[in-house]
Motif scaffolding. Structure first.
Motif, PDB file in Angstrom:
ATOM      1  N   LYS A 152      25.817  57.836  58.098  1.00 23.50           N
ATOM      2  CA  LYS A 152      25.303  56.875  57.128  1.00 23.50           C
ATOM      3  C   LYS A 152      26.413  55.925  56.694  1.00 23.50           C
ATOM      4  N   ILE A 153      26.081  54.640  56.566  1.00 24.11           N
ATOM      5  CA  ILE A 153      27.045  53.634  56.127  1.00 24.11           C
ATOM      6  C   ILE A 153      26.563  53.035  54.813  1.00 24.11           C
ATOM      7  N   GLU A 154      27.393  53.061  53.794  1.00 24.34           N
ATOM      8  CA  GLU A 154      27.044  52.534  52.473  1.00 24.34           C
ATOM      9  C   GLU A 154      27.822  51.258  52.205  1.00 24.34           C
ATOM     10  N   ASN A 155      27.113  50.210  51.814  1.00 25.15           N
ATOM     11  CA  ASN A 155      27.752  48.916  51.567  1.00 25.15           C
ATOM     12  C   ASN A 155      27.424  48.467  50.144  1.00 25.15           C
ATOM     13  N   HIS A 156      28.452  48.297  49.316  1.00 26.20           N
ATOM     14  CA  HIS A 156      28.202  47.950  47.914  1.00 26.20           C
ATOM     15  C   HIS A 156      29.345  47.127  47.355  1.00 26.20           C
ATOM     16  N   GLN A 157      29.010  45.917  46.900  1.00 24.18           N
ATOM     17  CA  GLN A 157      29.959  45.031  46.209  1.00 24.18           C
ATOM     18  C   GLN A 157      31.275  44.873  46.969  1.00 24.18           C
ATOM     19  N   GLY A 158      31.163  44.575  48.264  1.00 25.07           N
ATOM     20  CA  GLY A 158      32.345  44.274  49.051  1.00 25.07           C
ATOM     21  C   GLY A 158      33.106  45.470  49.571  1.00 25.07           C
ATOM     22  N   ILE A 159      32.576  46.672  49.345  1.00 18.82           N
ATOM     23  CA  ILE A 159      33.206  47.890  49.854  1.00 18.82           C
ATOM     24  C   ILE A 159      32.205  48.613  50.761  1.00 18.82           C
ATOM     25  N   THR A 160      32.634  48.936  51.980  1.00 17.35           N
ATOM     26  CA  THR A 160      31.793  49.698  52.902  1.00 17.35           C
ATOM     27  C   THR A 160      32.401  51.082  53.078  1.00 17.35           C
ATOM     28  N   ASN A 161      31.549  52.091  52.891  1.00 20.99           N
ATOM     29  CA  ASN A 161      31.992  53.479  52.935  1.00 20.99           C
ATOM     30  C   ASN A 161      31.217  54.238  54.015  1.00 20.99           C
ATOM     31  N   ILE A 162      31.936  55.010  54.822  1.00 16.50           N
ATOM     32  CA  ILE A 162      31.294  55.894  55.799  1.00 16.50           C
ATOM     33  C   ILE A 162      31.723  57.321  55.459  1.00 16.50           C
ATOM     34  N   PRO A 163      30.939  58.017  54.625  1.00 11.98           N
ATOM     35  CA  PRO A 163      31.303  59.394  54.281  1.00 11.98           C
ATOM     36  C   PRO A 163      31.225  60.290  55.520  1.00 11.98           C
ATOM     37  N   PRO A 164      32.184  61.183  55.714  1.00 15.39           N
ATOM     38  CA  PRO A 164      33.357  61.461  54.861  1.00 15.39           C
ATOM     39  C   PRO A 164      34.623  60.790  55.383  1.00 15.39           C
ATOM     40  N   LEU A 165      34.479  59.734  56.188  1.00 15.12           N
ATOM     41  CA  LEU A 165      35.637  59.149  56.875  1.00 15.12           C
ATOM     42  C   LEU A 165      36.504  58.277  55.984  1.00 15.12           C
ATOM     43  N   GLY A 166      35.871  57.516  55.090  1.00 16.62           N
ATOM     44  CA  GLY A 166      36.643  56.633  54.233  1.00 16.62           C
ATOM     45  C   GLY A 166      35.938  55.308  54.025  1.00 16.62           C
ATOM     46  N   GLU A 167      36.626  54.371  53.399  1.00 21.37           N
ATOM     47  CA  GLU A 167      36.037  53.089  53.064  1.00 21.37           C
ATOM     48  C   GLU A 167      37.006  51.948  53.357  1.00 21.37           C
TER      49      GLU A 167
END
Length: 207
Positions: A152-167
């Motif tokens: 899963k890839i999360e994108n919010h307010q200019g930050i993209t996070n791929i748990p548990p890998l990092g952002e």
């Protein structure tokens, strides 16, 4: 204004309403209540198409509003937005691949600056101040492993996070799942002093 492209970047056609317009000669500047067109990005393919069959000349962000400039004048307040689906899909695949690349790359190497450029001919990641020996197969295999895992890839307010890998910092559109990238392949690498350029393919270009 609803920036639909931020949360739903795969939407290629949408109805919207004009909330403001300004006619300049043969062109019209339009502000909509919602839009699928993202502001111009110099590193990406232009993927905007038309508004109710009127060609879009430019899409720019000013004071949190998106200004669409079209050729001609819209006849109605309700309009239909259509973008270039092929270019939007390529922008999504390549930028998502770049996000995964940054997370993987920075876990093995240090570099001052990474930049993605996509055009009709080739797509290149430029890395500034790189002093190590680049292991192509290591990075390629790690990225494809992440793609296959359908994370899963999360994108919010200019930050993209791929748990548990990092952002990573990312102000552009991307997929919500790594599997949509389909694959990643490094085509060529070239060094320019302490800078490294990596040409790659991803998405539909892998097939």
């Amino acid at each position: 204004m609803q920036k639909i492209y931020l949360k739903y970047p795969e939407i290629t056609e949408l109805k919207a309403n004009i909330v403001s317009r300004r006619v300049q000669d043969d062109n019209t500047q339009i502000i909509l209540d919602r839009t699928i067109f993202m502001p111009k990005s110099y590193g990406f393919l232009k993927d905007y198409g038309n508004i109710s069959d009127l060609e879009i000349i430019s899409v720019e962000e000013k004071r949190d509003n998106i200004i669409h400039t079209v050729k001609g004048r819209p006849k109605k307040s309700e309009v239909i937005l259509k973008l270039n689906p092929e270019n939007r899909i390529k922008n999504l695949a390549y930028n998502t691949a770049f996000i995964i690349f940054k997370i993987v790359f920075t876990s093995f190497y240090q570099a001052k600056y990474l930049k993605l450029t996509i055009d009709e001919e080739r797509s290149v990641i430029k890395i500034t101040d790189f002093f190590d020996v680049f292991d192509k197969l290591l990075i390629e295999n790690q990225i494809n492993f992440i793609i296959e895992k359908a994370l899963k890839i999360e994108n919010h307010q200019g930050i993209t996070n791929i748990p548990p890998l990092g952002e990573v910092i990312n102000n552009e559109i991307c997929y919500e799942n790594s599997s949509k990238v389909r694959g990643f392949k490094i085509v060529d690498t070239e060094s320019f002093g302490n800078d490294l350029e990596i040409e790659f393919i991803a998405g539909r270009d892998i097939i």
